[in-house]
Design a protein around this motif. Structure first.
Motif, PDB file in Angstrom:
ATOM      1  N   MET A  38       0.828  -1.202   0.000  1.00 18.61           N
ATOM      2  CA  MET A  38       0.000   0.000   0.000  1.00 18.61           C
ATOM      3  C   MET A  38       0.865   1.257   0.000  1.00 18.61           C
ATOM      4  O   MET A  38       0.570   2.227  -0.692  1.00 18.61           O
ATOM      5  N   ILE A  39       1.971   1.230   0.753  1.00 16.98           N
ATOM      6  CA  ILE A  39       2.872   2.376   0.798  1.00 16.98           C
ATOM      7  C   ILE A  39       3.550   2.582  -0.555  1.00 16.98           C
ATOM      8  O   ILE A  39       3.744   3.722  -0.987  1.00 16.98           O
ATOM      9  N   ARG A  40       3.899   1.498  -1.224  1.00 14.62           N
ATOM     10  CA  ARG A  40       4.477   1.634  -2.569  1.00 14.62           C
ATOM     11  C   ARG A  40       3.468   2.276  -3.511  1.00 14.62           C
ATOM     12  O   ARG A  40       3.819   3.149  -4.306  1.00 14.62           O
ATOM     13  N   PHE A  41       2.226   1.837  -3.448  1.00 14.47           N
ATOM     14  CA  PHE A  41       1.177   2.435  -4.277  1.00 14.47           C
ATOM     15  C   PHE A  41       1.044   3.917  -3.982  1.00 14.47           C
ATOM     16  O   PHE A  41       0.935   4.746  -4.890  1.00 14.47           O
ATOM     17  N   LEU A  42       1.074   4.259  -2.705  1.00  7.93           N
ATOM     18  CA  LEU A  42       0.967   5.657  -2.279  1.00  7.93           C
ATOM     19  C   LEU A  42       2.129   6.482  -2.835  1.00  7.93           C
ATOM     20  O   LEU A  42       1.925   7.553  -3.411  1.00  7.93           O
ATOM     21  N   TYR A  43       3.334   5.969  -2.666  1.00  7.36           N
ATOM     22  CA  TYR A  43       4.523   6.727  -3.072  1.00  7.36           C
ATOM     23  C   TYR A  43       4.579   6.913  -4.592  1.00  7.36           C
ATOM     24  O   TYR A  43       4.759   8.038  -5.084  1.00  7.36           O
ATOM     25  N   TYR A  44       4.427   5.828  -5.322  1.00 12.91           N
ATOM     26  CA  TYR A  44       4.604   5.915  -6.771  1.00 12.91           C
ATOM     27  C   TYR A  44       3.438   6.617  -7.462  1.00 12.91           C
ATOM     28  O   TYR A  44       3.595   7.107  -8.585  1.00 12.91           O
ATOM     29  N   GLY A  45       2.282   6.710  -6.792  1.00 11.47           N
ATOM     30  CA  GLY A  45       1.145   7.404  -7.392  1.00 11.47           C
ATOM     31  C   GLY A  45       1.378   8.882  -7.609  1.00 11.47           C
ATOM     32  O   GLY A  45       0.722   9.504  -8.453  1.00 11.47           O
ATOM     33  N   GLY A  46       2.297   9.472  -6.856  1.00  9.07           N
ATOM     34  CA  GLY A  46       2.610  10.887  -7.026  1.00  9.07           C
ATOM     35  C   GLY A  46       4.081  11.121  -7.287  1.00  9.07           C
ATOM     36  O   GLY A  46       4.604  12.183  -6.938  1.00  9.07           O
ATOM     37  N   SER A  47       4.743  10.159  -7.905  1.00 10.23           N
ATOM     38  CA  SER A  47       6.190  10.202  -8.072  1.00 10.23           C
ATOM     39  C   SER A  47       6.608  10.589  -9.488  1.00 10.23           C
ATOM     40  O   SER A  47       5.807  10.584 -10.426  1.00 10.23           O
ATOM     41  N   THR A  48       7.897  10.871  -9.621  1.00  7.50           N
ATOM     42  CA  THR A  48       8.478  11.128 -10.944  1.00  7.50           C
ATOM     43  C   THR A  48       8.375   9.891 -11.823  1.00  7.50           C
ATOM     44  O   THR A  48       8.145   9.992 -13.038  1.00  7.50           O
ATOM     45  N   GLU A  49       8.538   8.726 -11.217  1.00  6.80           N
ATOM     46  CA  GLU A  49       8.458   7.471 -11.975  1.00  6.80           C
ATOM     47  C   GLU A  49       7.081   7.311 -12.618  1.00  6.80           C
ATOM     48  O   GLU A  49       6.974   6.892 -13.778  1.00  6.80           O
ATOM     49  N   PHE A  50       6.038   7.652 -11.879  1.00  9.25           N
ATOM     50  CA  PHE A  50       4.686   7.541 -12.420  1.00  9.25           C
ATOM     51  C   PHE A  50       4.482   8.549 -13.555  1.00  9.25           C
ATOM     52  O   PHE A  50       3.873   8.231 -14.578  1.00  9.25           O
TER      53      PHE A  50
END
Length: 297
Positions: A38-50
């Motif tokens: 869930m934390i990975r989903f949270l982080y990458y949802g607003g990340s440069t990678e996304f």
């Protein structure tokens, strides 16, 4: 300058890798029974990678459309149909809002009731009249957030034309392409990055921030728990304000998709000439014999 260009090319290349990795390892970010996922989903949802993953998809779809124009037209029709479907459905929230307001006024002012209860399928749901009165804001927000791209497709959004109206057909298409790429898309990207973490700060504890690194968030995963915002502006008022944060993300996503559709349509109309103007455009009509009133409702 060279370092910046190298960074951009690297991130674009890594975007394809991240897409492939996310698809091949869905459990790492979709299995929310695991707090780290869930934390990975949270982080990458607003990340440069996304961002670069979405950017890579846009590049691939655009290149495919340039090679085969019917595919680009299909994307335009699909995205505009989606915007129309969402908007036409969400527009009914306006009727619900009016009906709910009438019910609240009658029950509170005439019958002096303090609560309203419903029991659909035997499931009881009772809230104060004040809860329903404040809940009207949600229906209004749904109309604004979910009908935005629908209004754009229908041409009913507000425009301020300073130089657009008198310029030539092709100049208008160039302005439209420039506006969608350099105004609509950058703005919605920025709003998404802020509103994404704004939502999650009202869903879980401990609080998260856009400045948190993945390592820090993974450490927080050990103590993270759901803490959905249920605080209203008044003691017995509407307490589902986290839904407004969800609607912000829906608003941003719809505007981004419409920006893509608008860019593609503008490019195709520029390339194929005036005969392509308005092609496949699905706009509401009042029916036969009412053409003089079109655009006035």
């Amino acid at each position: 300058m060279l370092n910046g260009l190298l960074w951009l090319v690297t991130e674009i290349g890594l975007g394809f890798y991240h897409i492939a990795y996310a698809i091949s390892h869905p459990g790492l970010w979709l299995d929310w029974s695991n707090k780290e996922a869930m934390i990975r989903f949270l982080y990458y949802g607003g990340s440069t990678e996304f961002f670069f993953a979405v950017f890579d998809i846009f590049i691939v779809v655009t290149l495919a459309g340039l090679i085969w124009r019917p595919f680009m037209w299909g994307c335009v029709r699909g995205l505009e149909a989606f915007a129309n479907a969402v908007g036409r459905t969400a527009a009914w929230a306006g009727l619900i809002m009016v009906a709910q307001q009438i019910i609240v006024v009658f029950l509170q002012s005439i019958f002096r009731l303090g609560e309203i209860g419903f029991s659909p399928l035997g499931i009881g749901f009772t809230q104060s009249v004040g809860w329903y009165a404040e809940g009207l804001k949600l229906w209004n927000a749904a109309v604004v957030a979910l009908c935005v791209s629908y209004a754009f497709v229908q041409g009913s959004h507000v425009r301020v034309d300073l130089i657009y109206a008198p310029v030539s057909y092709r100049a208008k298409r160039v302005i439209d392409m420039f506006g969608s790429l350099f105004f609509m898309m950058p703005v919605v990207v920025l709003v998404w990055m802020y509103s994404w973490f704004f939502l999650w700060r009202h869903l879980i504890t401990p609080k998260v921030s856009a400045s948190d690194k993945l390592e820090l968030l993974m450490r927080k995963a050990k103590i993270v728990k759901w803490n959905v915002e249920t605080i209203g502006f008044s003691p017995d008022g509407f307490n589902g304000y986290f839904l407004f944060k969800v609607l912000i993300l829906c608003f941003v996503g719809l505007v981004f998709l419409q920006a893509v559709a608008f860019f593609y349509r503008s490019f195709l109309e520029f390339s194929e000439g005036e005969d392509a103007e308005g092609r496949y455009l699905d706009r509401d009509t009042l029916g036969a014999g009412e053409e003089a009133y079109e655009g006035t409702h």
